[in-house]
Design an enzyme around this catalytic site. Structure first.
Site, PDB file in Angstrom:
ATOM      1  N   ASN A 289     -11.878  -0.107  -4.895  1.00 23.41           N
ATOM      2  CA  ASN A 289     -11.971   1.059  -4.008  1.00 23.41           C
ATOM      3  C   ASN A 289     -12.753   2.133  -4.752  1.00 23.41           C
ATOM      4  OD1 ASN A 289     -10.282  -0.388  -2.358  1.00 23.41           O
ATOM      5  ND2 ASN A 289      -8.501   0.960  -2.621  1.00 23.41           N
TER       6      ASN A 289
ATOM      7  N   GLU B  90      -4.141  -0.261  -5.463  1.00 23.87           N
ATOM      8  CA  GLU B  90      -4.234   0.887  -6.375  1.00 23.87           C
ATOM      9  C   GLU B  90      -2.936   1.232  -7.113  1.00 23.87           C
ATOM     10  OE1 GLU B  90      -5.852   4.298  -4.431  1.00 23.87           O
ATOM     11  OE2 GLU B  90      -7.739   3.345  -3.946  1.00 23.87           O
TER      12      GLU B  90
ATOM     13  N   HIS C 116       0.875  -1.173   0.000  1.00 27.35           N
ATOM     14  CA  HIS C 116       0.000   0.000   0.000  1.00 27.35           C
ATOM     15  C   HIS C 116       0.915   1.227   0.000  1.00 27.35           C
ATOM     16  CE1 HIS C 116      -4.313   1.381   1.061  1.00 27.35           C
ATOM     17  NE2 HIS C 116      -3.630   2.486   0.800  1.00 27.35           N
TER      18      HIS C 116
ATOM     19  N   TYR D 206     -14.554   5.964  -4.461  1.00 23.23           N
ATOM     20  CA  TYR D 206     -14.800   7.220  -3.748  1.00 23.23           C
ATOM     21  C   TYR D 206     -15.650   8.190  -4.566  1.00 23.23           C
ATOM     22  CZ  TYR D 206     -11.471   5.605  -0.304  1.00 23.23           C
ATOM     23  OH  TYR D 206     -10.860   4.868   0.666  1.00 23.23           O
TER      24      TYR D 206
ATOM     25  N   GLU E  10     -12.583  -0.526  -0.304  1.00 18.32           N
ATOM     26  CA  GLU E  10     -12.547   0.768   0.374  1.00 18.32           C
ATOM     27  C   GLU E  10     -13.724   1.607  -0.096  1.00 18.32           C
ATOM     28  OE1 GLU E  10      -8.973   3.193   0.110  1.00 18.32           O
ATOM     29  OE2 GLU E  10      -7.699   1.419   0.303  1.00 18.32           O
TER      30      GLU E  10
END
Ligand code: GBH
Length: 458
Positions: A294, A165, A120, A296, A364
């Site tokens: 993930n 990512e 990460h 957002y 996420e």
């Protein structure tokens, strides 16, 4: 409340090593690119660094108590490569391995399944000094590191995620210079993206060769569906470039058996893509057991002139578009538009586009809103509750649309080091007072606890 999540659906929270651990010089840990980057004036807001973060390295038993209190069945965290190999190759630091073994064994004792991420974003600085992800050798070093962690913890960990990512690692890190190591390059950033994928493939192959029954291997990608701001051909083409850079550059080789069409043409004069070698596509595209998404925000894309007209000097982030023209919707404290249906779109779109796609997890999802100054405001995060409620509903809509979705992880358990934004932005279900390391569960913590209790399936 009807439970429409499939049996065995996982409810969890996620964290990452550099963002919560602190203790950056303890027990033989080597420096990572984020330790170095944080010392560059102006790189991180407020001059913040990886110290103290949530000092999870010392407070992990209390943090596991918080997990137990939430009732999660799964916990996603990452291992710090420079704790395991302080210089990124060779010598192994036992104290680093022992830390993660203690955490994982304690999780299991509490009935919480560890979802381990190997990378990460905290590359050992020593490897950056040799070229970092621009260099093919880093992919080989990553596979060695993955194999050694797997050898050490394979008896207590079943879920193995290679990368978190690769897009921001490559493009924000080596293209835009907004993340470590802070480079602004064209060819180098595209090479980094390729070598991250290659490292993922080599690591997966190495771990599979030693896997026990029950081990599962996957990767985590950030997904931001790119939509044109208008139906003009130019805006549609700009959105397609954005989609190629952020998504297809990764998903096509991983799940489509090919490099993303159009990528080479987009970077004509920027890179010759000479980092691609025969056999790489097979290594990158070997079968996976899961894909972590993930989510957002969506990206709203308008065509715009290149910032740098000369391709030879263009960075990999300069692809002739503008993503600042947002629709009239609420925004989070990061300025990100709140569009829960973008999560449904991301999941359904992947499923439709890649036959044979493995099962997915939302690995996420979360938000920041400015905390009010008073004691109550610190924990009264009603907007976060609304955000999470809507996004969980959007995940459920993807399940209803037939997506094989196996779980949802909220980002994040604790307030933490939010990369270039430092400690200013707080994503935690639990408030952290960095001066005292006091933890205070927010209203969203209690909401998520109740949600999980109501939706737990056998
Ligand atoms: C995730 O990335 C990360 O995995 C996690 O570590 C992080 O804490 C979380 O998001 C919340 O941000 O701020 O303008 O420089 C999500 C994808 C890619 C979004 C990089 C922010 C930087 C844009 N991120 N991007 S900017």
């Amino acid at each position: 409340m009807t439970s429409t999540f499939p049996p065995g659906f996982r409810w969890g929270v996620a964290t990452s090593a550099f963002q919560i651990e602190g203790a950056t010089r303890s027990d033989g840990r080597g420096p990572s690119i984020w330790d170095t980057f944080a010392t560059v004036p102006g790189a991180v807001a407020g001059g913040d660094t990886g110290e103290p973060a949530a000092d999870h390295y010392h407070h992990w038993p209390r943090d596991l108590d918080l997990l137990t209190g939430l009732g999660v069945d799964s916990y996603r965290f990452s291992v710090s490569w420079p704790r395991i190999q302080p210089s990124g190759r060779g010598r192994v630091e036992r104290r680093g391995i022992d830390f993660y073994r203690r955490v994982v064994e304690a999780l299991r004792a509490r009935g919480i399944e560890p979802f381990l991420t190997l990378y990460h974003w905290d590359l050992p600085q020593a490897l950056e000094d040799e070229g970092g992800w621009r260099a093919r050798d880093t992919a080989e070093r990553f596979a060695e590191y993955a194999a050694l962690v797997h050898d050490e913890l394979g008896d207590v960990v079943d879920r193995w995620t290679t990368l978190n990512e690769p897009y921001p690692c490559a493009i924000a890190g080596y293209g835009e210079g907004r993340h470590a190591p802070g480079a602004r390059e064209g060819h180098g950033a595209l090479a980094a993206a390729h070598h991250l994928l290659l490292g993922h493939g080599l690591a997966t192959r190495a771990m599979r060769a030693r896997a026990r029954p029950g081990h599962r291997f996957g990767i985590v990608l950030n997904q931001s569906p790119a939509v044109p701001v208008s139906p003009s051909a130019a805006d549609i083409a700009a959105a397609a470039r954005q989609d190629t850079l952020l998504r297809r550059q990764f998903t096509d080789p991983l799940f489509g058996g090919r490099y993303a069409p159009g990528l080479i043409a987009m970077f004509d004069g920027v890179s010759d893509f000479s980092f691609r070698r025969d056999g790489d596509l097979e290594t990158i595209g070997q079968p996976l057991d899961y894909l972590g998404v993930n989510y957002y925000y969506r990206l709203h894309v308008a065509d715009a002139p290149y910032r740098e007209p000369d391709p030879a000097r263009r960075t990999a982030a300069d692809i002739g578009l503008d993503t600042t023209r947002l629709p009239d919707v609420p925004r989070t404290g990061m300025g990100w538009p709140v569009e829960p249906d973008g999560l449904t779109d991301a999941l359904v779109g992947l499923r439709d586009e890649y036959p044979g796609l493995p099962p997915m997890y939302v690995t996420e999802n979360g938000c920041v809103y400015p905390d009010l100054a008073d004691e109550r405001g610190m924990v009264a995060d009603d907007q976060r509750i609304a955000f999470l409620r809507e996004h969980v509903e959007a995940a459920r809509a993807a399940v209803a649309a037939g997506v094989d979705l196996r779980g949802y992880f909220c980002w994040s358990l604790l307030d933490n080091f939010e990369w270039a934004h430092g400690y200013k932005h707080r994503f935690g279900l639990v408030h952290v007072d960095y001066a005292t390391q006091r933890r205070t569960p927010r209203a969203s913590y209690h909401w998520y606890r109740d949600h999980i209790a109501a939706h737990r399936t056998p």
